[in-house]
Write a protein that holds these residues in place. Structure first.
Motif, PDB file in Angstrom:
ATOM      1  N   SER A  36       0.760  -1.199   0.060  1.00  0.00           N
ATOM      2  CA  SER A  36      -0.122   0.101  -0.255  1.00  0.00           C
ATOM      3  C   SER A  36       0.937   1.382  -0.081  1.00  0.00           C
ATOM      4  O   SER A  36       0.615   2.431  -0.638  1.00  0.00           O
ATOM      5  CB  SER A  36      -0.947  -0.014   1.210  1.00  0.00           C
ATOM      6  OG  SER A  36      -1.557   1.080   1.155  1.00  0.00           O
ATOM      7  N   LEU A  37       1.969   1.132   0.772  1.00  0.00           N
ATOM      8  CA  LEU A  37       2.794   2.481   0.749  1.00  0.00           C
ATOM      9  C   LEU A  37       3.481   2.510  -0.346  1.00  0.00           C
ATOM     10  O   LEU A  37       3.806   3.764  -0.691  1.00  0.00           O
ATOM     11  CB  LEU A  37       3.503   2.269   2.113  1.00  0.00           C
ATOM     12  CG  LEU A  37       3.282   2.401   3.532  1.00  0.00           C
ATOM     13  CD1 LEU A  37       4.489   1.582   4.566  1.00  0.00           C
ATOM     14  CD2 LEU A  37       2.953   3.682   3.551  1.00  0.00           C
ATOM     15  N   LEU A  38       4.077   1.466  -1.060  1.00  0.00           N
ATOM     16  CA  LEU A  38       4.622   1.725  -2.408  1.00  0.00           C
ATOM     17  C   LEU A  38       3.963   1.781  -3.631  1.00  0.00           C
ATOM     18  O   LEU A  38       4.499   2.779  -4.588  1.00  0.00           O
ATOM     19  CB  LEU A  38       5.683   0.405  -2.541  1.00  0.00           C
ATOM     20  CG  LEU A  38       6.638   0.559  -3.434  1.00  0.00           C
ATOM     21  CD1 LEU A  38       7.680   1.549  -3.048  1.00  0.00           C
ATOM     22  CD2 LEU A  38       7.389  -0.960  -3.700  1.00  0.00           C
ATOM     23  N   LEU A  39       2.675   1.391  -3.967  1.00  0.00           N
ATOM     24  CA  LEU A  39       2.026   1.367  -5.079  1.00  0.00           C
ATOM     25  C   LEU A  39       1.882   2.660  -5.418  1.00  0.00           C
ATOM     26  O   LEU A  39       1.199   3.495  -4.800  1.00  0.00           O
ATOM     27  CB  LEU A  39       0.788   0.570  -5.348  1.00  0.00           C
ATOM     28  CG  LEU A  39       0.931  -0.740  -5.541  1.00  0.00           C
ATOM     29  CD1 LEU A  39      -0.513  -1.530  -5.279  1.00  0.00           C
ATOM     30  CD2 LEU A  39       1.381  -1.116  -6.985  1.00  0.00           C
ATOM     31  N   PRO A  40       2.056   3.287  -6.851  1.00  0.00           N
ATOM     32  CA  PRO A  40       1.675   4.640  -7.439  1.00  0.00           C
ATOM     33  C   PRO A  40       0.289   4.604  -7.244  1.00  0.00           C
ATOM     34  O   PRO A  40      -0.239   5.888  -7.143  1.00  0.00           O
ATOM     35  CB  PRO A  40       2.357   4.654  -8.704  1.00  0.00           C
ATOM     36  CG  PRO A  40       3.218   3.253  -8.626  1.00  0.00           C
ATOM     37  CD  PRO A  40       3.000   2.464  -7.962  1.00  0.00           C
ATOM     38  N   ASP A  41      -0.510   3.799  -7.627  1.00  0.00           N
ATOM     39  CA  ASP A  41      -1.826   3.851  -7.640  1.00  0.00           C
ATOM     40  C   ASP A  41      -2.397   2.890  -6.614  1.00  0.00           C
ATOM     41  O   ASP A  41      -2.321   1.653  -6.930  1.00  0.00           O
ATOM     42  CB  ASP A  41      -2.387   3.430  -8.985  1.00  0.00           C
ATOM     43  CG  ASP A  41      -3.695   3.707  -9.102  1.00  0.00           C
ATOM     44  OD1 ASP A  41      -4.649   3.892  -8.178  1.00  0.00           O
ATOM     45  OD2 ASP A  41      -4.463   3.272 -10.232  1.00  0.00           O
ATOM     46  N   PRO A  42      -2.885   3.618  -5.601  1.00  0.00           N
ATOM     47  CA  PRO A  42      -3.574   2.676  -4.506  1.00  0.00           C
ATOM     48  C   PRO A  42      -4.600   1.967  -4.782  1.00  0.00           C
ATOM     49  O   PRO A  42      -5.048   0.788  -4.186  1.00  0.00           O
ATOM     50  CB  PRO A  42      -4.073   3.562  -3.585  1.00  0.00           C
ATOM     51  CG  PRO A  42      -4.284   4.894  -3.998  1.00  0.00           C
ATOM     52  CD  PRO A  42      -3.018   4.814  -5.084  1.00  0.00           C
ATOM     53  N   ASP A  43      -5.558   2.046  -5.795  1.00  0.00           N
ATOM     54  CA  ASP A  43      -6.374   1.264  -6.413  1.00  0.00           C
ATOM     55  C   ASP A  43      -5.874  -0.019  -6.877  1.00  0.00           C
ATOM     56  O   ASP A  43      -6.883  -1.001  -6.855  1.00  0.00           O
ATOM     57  CB  ASP A  43      -7.273   1.960  -7.429  1.00  0.00           C
ATOM     58  CG  ASP A  43      -8.074   3.256  -7.173  1.00  0.00           C
ATOM     59  OD1 ASP A  43      -8.398   2.959  -5.898  1.00  0.00           O
ATOM     60  OD2 ASP A  43      -8.334   4.108  -7.853  1.00  0.00           O
ATOM     61  N   ARG A  44      -4.555  -0.102  -7.354  1.00  0.00           N
ATOM     62  CA  ARG A  44      -3.965  -1.542  -7.703  1.00  0.00           C
ATOM     63  C   ARG A  44      -3.845  -2.489  -6.805  1.00  0.00           C
ATOM     64  O   ARG A  44      -3.698  -3.734  -7.076  1.00  0.00           O
ATOM     65  CB  ARG A  44      -2.917  -1.113  -8.613  1.00  0.00           C
ATOM     66  CG  ARG A  44      -3.103  -0.235  -9.569  1.00  0.00           C
ATOM     67  CD  ARG A  44      -3.546  -0.834 -10.772  1.00  0.00           C
ATOM     68  NE  ARG A  44      -4.808  -1.249 -10.807  1.00  0.00           N
ATOM     69  CZ  ARG A  44      -5.954  -0.924 -11.284  1.00  0.00           C
ATOM     70  NH1 ARG A  44      -6.097   0.199 -11.471  1.00  0.00           N
ATOM     71  NH2 ARG A  44      -7.141  -1.493 -11.261  1.00  0.00           N
ATOM     72  N   LEU A  45      -3.972  -2.252  -5.165  1.00  0.00           N
ATOM     73  CA  LEU A  45      -3.821  -2.948  -4.152  1.00  0.00           C
ATOM     74  C   LEU A  45      -4.761  -4.286  -4.617  1.00  0.00           C
ATOM     75  O   LEU A  45      -4.384  -5.421  -4.139  1.00  0.00           O
ATOM     76  CB  LEU A  45      -3.849  -2.470  -2.958  1.00  0.00           C
ATOM     77  CG  LEU A  45      -3.558  -3.318  -1.634  1.00  0.00           C
ATOM     78  CD1 LEU A  45      -2.125  -3.518  -1.832  1.00  0.00           C
ATOM     79  CD2 LEU A  45      -4.030  -2.396  -0.733  1.00  0.00           C
ATOM     80  N   ALA A  46      -5.881  -3.965  -4.691  1.00  0.00           N
ATOM     81  CA  ALA A  46      -6.994  -5.302  -5.064  1.00  0.00           C
ATOM     82  C   ALA A  46      -6.591  -6.021  -6.066  1.00  0.00           C
ATOM     83  O   ALA A  46      -7.184  -7.244  -6.398  1.00  0.00           O
ATOM     84  CB  ALA A  46      -8.497  -4.434  -5.266  1.00  0.00           C
ATOM     85  N   ASP A  47      -5.474  -5.605  -7.073  1.00  0.00           N
ATOM     86  CA  ASP A  47      -5.103  -6.475  -8.216  1.00  0.00           C
ATOM     87  C   ASP A  47      -4.037  -7.487  -7.696  1.00  0.00           C
ATOM     88  O   ASP A  47      -4.036  -8.532  -7.571  1.00  0.00           O
ATOM     89  CB  ASP A  47      -4.516  -5.711  -9.248  1.00  0.00           C
ATOM     90  CG  ASP A  47      -5.463  -4.709  -9.839  1.00  0.00           C
ATOM     91  OD1 ASP A  47      -6.680  -4.956  -9.999  1.00  0.00           O
ATOM     92  OD2 ASP A  47      -5.098  -3.721 -10.556  1.00  0.00           O
ATOM     93  N   ILE A  48      -2.965  -7.012  -7.147  1.00  0.00           N
ATOM     94  CA  ILE A  48      -1.843  -7.757  -6.977  1.00  0.00           C
ATOM     95  C   ILE A  48      -1.994  -8.542  -5.312  1.00  0.00           C
ATOM     96  O   ILE A  48      -1.657  -9.554  -5.107  1.00  0.00           O
ATOM     97  CB  ILE A  48      -0.688  -6.783  -6.279  1.00  0.00           C
ATOM     98  CG1 ILE A  48       0.819  -7.646  -6.457  1.00  0.00           C
ATOM     99  CG2 ILE A  48      -0.795  -5.873  -5.351  1.00  0.00           C
ATOM    100  CD1 ILE A  48       0.966  -8.632  -7.528  1.00  0.00           C
ATOM    101  N   LEU A  49      -3.043  -8.262  -4.669  1.00  0.00           N
ATOM    102  CA  LEU A  49      -3.262  -8.925  -3.316  1.00  0.00           C
ATOM    103  C   LEU A  49      -4.871  -9.092  -3.331  1.00  0.00           C
ATOM    104  O   LEU A  49      -5.720  -8.291  -2.651  1.00  0.00           O
ATOM    105  CB  LEU A  49      -3.077  -8.014  -2.153  1.00  0.00           C
ATOM    106  CG  LEU A  49      -1.290  -8.443  -1.744  1.00  0.00           C
ATOM    107  CD1 LEU A  49      -1.300  -7.062  -0.719  1.00  0.00           C
ATOM    108  CD2 LEU A  49      -0.968  -9.749  -1.655  1.00  0.00           C
ATOM    109  N   PRO A  50      -5.323  -9.819  -4.246  1.00  0.00           N
ATOM    110  CA  PRO A  50      -6.925  -9.937  -4.749  1.00  0.00           C
ATOM    111  C   PRO A  50      -7.708 -10.475  -3.476  1.00  0.00           C
ATOM    112  O   PRO A  50      -7.098 -11.598  -2.661  1.00  0.00           O
ATOM    113  CB  PRO A  50      -7.007 -10.615  -5.964  1.00  0.00           C
ATOM    114  CG  PRO A  50      -5.811 -11.572  -5.997  1.00  0.00           C
ATOM    115  CD  PRO A  50      -4.552 -10.691  -5.328  1.00  0.00           C
ATOM    116  N   ASP A  51      -8.841 -10.115  -3.189  1.00  0.00           N
ATOM    117  CA  ASP A  51      -9.744 -11.088  -2.418  1.00  0.00           C
ATOM    118  C   ASP A  51     -10.115 -12.368  -3.088  1.00  0.00           C
ATOM    119  O   ASP A  51     -10.367 -12.398  -4.268  1.00  0.00           O
ATOM    120  CB  ASP A  51     -11.049 -10.234  -2.078  1.00  0.00           C
ATOM    121  CG  ASP A  51     -10.851  -9.041  -0.970  1.00  0.00           C
ATOM    122  OD1 ASP A  51      -9.574  -8.946  -0.361  1.00  0.00           O
ATOM    123  OD2 ASP A  51     -11.282  -7.945  -1.287  1.00  0.00           O
ATOM    124  N   ALA A  52     -10.447 -13.409  -2.264  1.00  0.00           N
ATOM    125  CA  ALA A  52     -11.073 -14.545  -2.956  1.00  0.00           C
ATOM    126  C   ALA A  52     -12.436 -14.319  -3.406  1.00  0.00           C
ATOM    127  O   ALA A  52     -13.230 -13.512  -3.155  1.00  0.00           O
ATOM    128  CB  ALA A  52     -11.216 -15.580  -1.596  1.00  0.00           C
TER     129      ALA A  52
END
Length: 823
Positions: free
Chosen positions: A202-218
């Motif tokens: 979360s701290l590193l991604l330029p686009d915080p919306d992309r967190l759900a991509d790389i750490l997706p929910d089941a």
């Protein structure tokens, strides 16, 4: 010259002679610790005789007149075959490894001291019911009888490892067994590692919306949007991630992310069974070690025979069957850990902030003895939320603001842990209903318990579930401010909150570590699950038959088809197949075409003899690396296993996830097809360097070898060839016969985690039930029973799981008679 030659010949002969003498002496001393299975021994601590019959696989069948004497026999048998393993695990949980291994294990010892698991186990002795206490005491007496026998008769110190790492062996105590259950809870807990990685990303991604991509929910109903990690700490300077992830030190019991357990269990009601009886299959997945975590045993108790998998050091059949009940376990993935960021008082660093103001840390000093060095004294600290963890571990420094520390809440940090009483009560249960009545006693590790009796089936999450406030800022998914009341735990939920299924209309229950339920937070169970792929194949196999048999359940356990491969290959290769003209021989384009032709005709089976699994696995690994490296930099090293949901989101452009395909540091705009093509070329170059360019002759099993590594001796040159067990194997990260890969160079596809036990129980014909462990019964590498079961396990074979005493005696390799000593 002749004189010189004669002297050289004499010196060489003397050296060979001395070498032979040394080898013979070492072998003699090591072999002295091989147990004698055929003897009579007078012992104290039993009321009547105990008979331990070893069948031809060295599985002990323990017969006694009382339950206490049977547990005494189990303790003796465990110590005969696995004493080093038991002592090593006890030292690990006590934080006393450095006494024999030196400074290299100091970090592990300090962590275990901070978690305080052994003192909590000592306190938990008082929480056991009377029957459990009787079993614990009798078991400890059996272990100590073997230790006394080793000392009195000079039996090679009990195991060869004790010659290399000399240290006295203290008598076994009831608290030691409880501590080993807590150690297993630590080995199966990975939620706090997910919190850390989520915060770092979360701290590193330029686009915080992309967190759900790389750490997706089941897959399932959506989750409420999470806040950015930095937004939880307004006004605080947040660190930025730099460097690479720090590997865990030697003998660390804390699993790497993704290795906190995985398992399979499924059951069929009589209506779905060809034989008219219930069926259960179970294969818990753990890290491969030599010897295996599991030890097969049978006990004859007052209520009847019990047989299955035990853990050396623990007086319980943790999974197996009796004459009336069978049970299996899988990792639940319950979110039973939370991290808290604790603010230090700038005027007094001995205090931390609470909802009611500053409060002094609870502290205690501890001394860690180190071999050949001065001891180290450290101060342990606890907050209301739990123990304070060192910033130097688990990359905590990357998410902790200056002037703060990190603490952890965890259900296993209980001094009233009655989990072992629950396991022992389960052994005595005679029905699914009685088995589920034992569930409230379980605290940690939280497990999915699958049970069958002769007519009914059931599945329940057992273990303490934290009670969280609905207003929790991060819903337990990120480290949270520990001084905010809504973030703190409010005790435990009642057992009635734990999900349970009994006798469903479809006649089948099961778990592959998949998402089991969709309830709103805070009754959600978890947001991070261990499987989103294998459950699809399991569902297909279960529903593909109207009725099942023991053999169909075995077939499902050994299934090596990857649903991830079947889903992802058409996505990532759709613009590469059947395009363009034939490329000249010897060019990268021609090699790419050959690879695509092989994959186009492949059914996704991760068979060890095929080339396609290796090409596919290398391609996906290279693909994820190209997709994430430019956004995450060194943090990409933490994502060392392919996440199929991430790849699928990107190639289906879910919520704009296709943006990952563009290399942000290049001027051109790369398409996902471009990245697929470049990743396949990367994979083929790597394969060529490692295994050659003849794609048709590749074997997945050459790369995907199951490595059962000796915990201590496995890295010692020459000796490692005797103590490690390495086998070509099928399966992969997303197959029911799971062989989790290491993800680390130089052998990223080495299989290091999988089914260390398999059992299939059929109540239409109970004595046709079968089981196996992944190595053998003995922990002594000179024993023929060190790896004999591993050969069968590797071929997908089993051994009989019978409670027929006559069968055990007929194939006996030895009978140990323990008789009461004359007083």
């Amino acid at each position: 010259m002749a004189t010189l030659f004669r002297w050289l010949l004499r010196l060489a002969s003397a050296a060979i002679f001395l070498t032979v003498i040394v080898v013979a002496l070492v072998y003699y001393l090591a072999s002295r610790s091989l147990p004698d299975y055929d003897k009579e021994l007078a012992v104290d601590g039993i009321g009547a005789g105990v008979e331990i019959v070893r069948d031809n696989s060295a599985v002990p069948h323990i017969f006694a007149e009382t339950d206490a004497d049977a547990f005494f026999g189990l303790g003796y048998a465990h110590a005969q075959d696995r004493l080093w393993q038991m002592v090593l695990m006890r030292r690990t949980v006590q934080g006393r490894l450095s006494e024999i291994f030196g400074r290299r294990t100091l970090d592990t010892d300090l962590l275990m001291r901070r978690l305080d698991l052994y003192p909590l186990a000592v306190r938990s002795v008082a929480a056991q019911d009377p029957q459990a206490m009787a079993a614990l005491r009798a078991y400890a007496a059996g272990v100590n009888t073997r230790i006394d026998e080793i000392n009195a008769e000079s039996l090679g110190r009990g195991a060869p490892e004790f010659f290399l790492f000399n240290a006295p062996v203290a008598p076994w105590q009831p608290a030691d067994s409880i501590a080993l259950v807590k150690l297993m809870a630590l080995q199966l807990s990975g939620q706090f590692r997910d919190e850390i990685l989520r915060a770092r990303t979360s701290l590193l991604l330029p686009d915080p919306d992309r967190l759900a991509d790389i750490l997706p929910d089941a897959p399932g109903s959506g989750t409420a949007a999470l806040p950015e990690y930095a937004s939880l700490f307004p006004g605080k300077t947040m660190p930025r991630y730099a460097g690479t992830p720090h590997p865990e030190g030697p003998l660390s019991p804390v699993p790497e992310r993704g290795f906190a357990g995985a398992s399979n269990a499924w059951a069929a009601a009589p209506s779905r069974s060809a034989g008219g009886g219930t069926l259960l299959a179970n294969d818990p997945h753990l890290g491969f070690t030599a010897p295996s975590t599991w030890y097969l045993a049978r006990l004859q108790l007052a209520g009847g025979g019990v047989i299955g998998g035990t853990i050396p050091g623990v007086p319980a059949v943790m999974l197996g069957r009796s004459q009336r009940l069978a049970w299996g376990i899988t990792s639940s993935y319950l979110d039973d850990q939370d991290l808290y960021i604790e603010e230090l008082n700038p005027d007094n660093p001995q205090e931390y902030r609470t909802p009611d103001g500053w409060k002094r840390f609870e502290t205690r000093r501890t001394i860690v003895e180190i071999k050949d060095e001065a001891p180290v004294t450290v101060t342990l600290r606890w907050t209301d939320n739990g123990p304070v963890l060192p910033k130097s571990r688990f990359d905590l420094e990357a998410i902790t603001p200056p002037g703060h520390v990190v603490s952890m809440s965890w259900t296993a940090l209980s001094g009233e842990d009655s989990s072992l009483s629950g396991a022992l009560r389960l052994m005595r249960a005679g029905s699914v209903e009685e088995a589920l009545e034992a569930a409230p006693l379980y605290v940690a590790p939280a497990q999915m318990l699958t049970v069958i009796d002769r007519e009914h089936i059931g599945l329940k999450l057992v273990g303490a579930m934290p009670r969280r406030d609905a207003a929790h800022q991060s819903q337990g998914r990120l480290p949270s401010p520990g001084w905010i009341e809504a973030n703190r735990w409010q005790g435990m939920l009642p057992d009635a909150s734990n999900p349970v299924w009994t006798d469903p209309a479809g006649g089948i229950v099961g778990n592959t570590n998949n998402k089991i339920i969709d309830r709103p937070f805070p009754l959600h169970v978890s947001y991070d699950w261990g499987d989103s792929q294998r459950v699809m194949r399991w569902t297909q196999l279960m529903q593909g038959r109207q009725v099942h048999t023991r053999d169909s359940f075995i077939e499902a356990q050994l299934d090596t088809v990857s649903p991830a491969a079947r889903t992802l290959l058409p996505l990532i290769g759709r613009d590469l197949w059947y395009t363009g003209e034939a490329a000249p021989a010897g060019t990268p384009e021609r090699q790419r075409q050959r690879a695509l032709e092989l994959l186009a005709n492949w059914n996704g089976e991760m068979n060890e003899h095929l080339p396609e699994p290796l090409i596919y696995a290398a391609w996906l690994r290279a693909l994820q690396e190209r997709l994430i490296r430019d956004e995450l930099g060194p943090l990409a090293d933490a994502f060392d296993h392919v996440e199929p949901l991430f790849i699928e989101r990107v190639y289906r452009n879910v919520d704009g996830a296709g943006v990952w395909c563009d290399v942000i540091r290049s001027v051109a705009v790369e398409s996902c097809s471009d990245i697929s093509r470049m990743a396949l070329d990367d994979a083929l170059v790597w394969i060529g360097e490692q295994y050659g360019t003849a794609l048709e002759s590749l074997r997945w099993g050459d790369a995907h070898q199951a490595m059962h590594k000796h915990t201590v001796l496995g890295d010692i040159p020459l000796l490692r060839y005797f103590v490690n067990i390495r086998q070509s194997s099928s399966g992969g990260d997303f197959t029911l016969e799971r062989g989790r890969t290491s993800g680390r160079d130089p052998e990223p596809f080495l299989s290091v985690h999988g089914a260390t036990y398999r059992g299939v129980y059929d109540f239409a014909d109970p004595d046709s039930s079968v089981f196996i462990n992944s190595t053998g019964q003995s922990g002594h590498f000179l024993s023929r029973h060190y790896d004999d079961l591993g050969t069968l396990w590797r071929r997908g074979e089993y051994i009989p799981m019978s409670l027929d005493a006559g069968l055990a005696r007929a194939a006996s390799i030895g009978v140990t008679q323990l008789v009461p000593s004359a007083q």
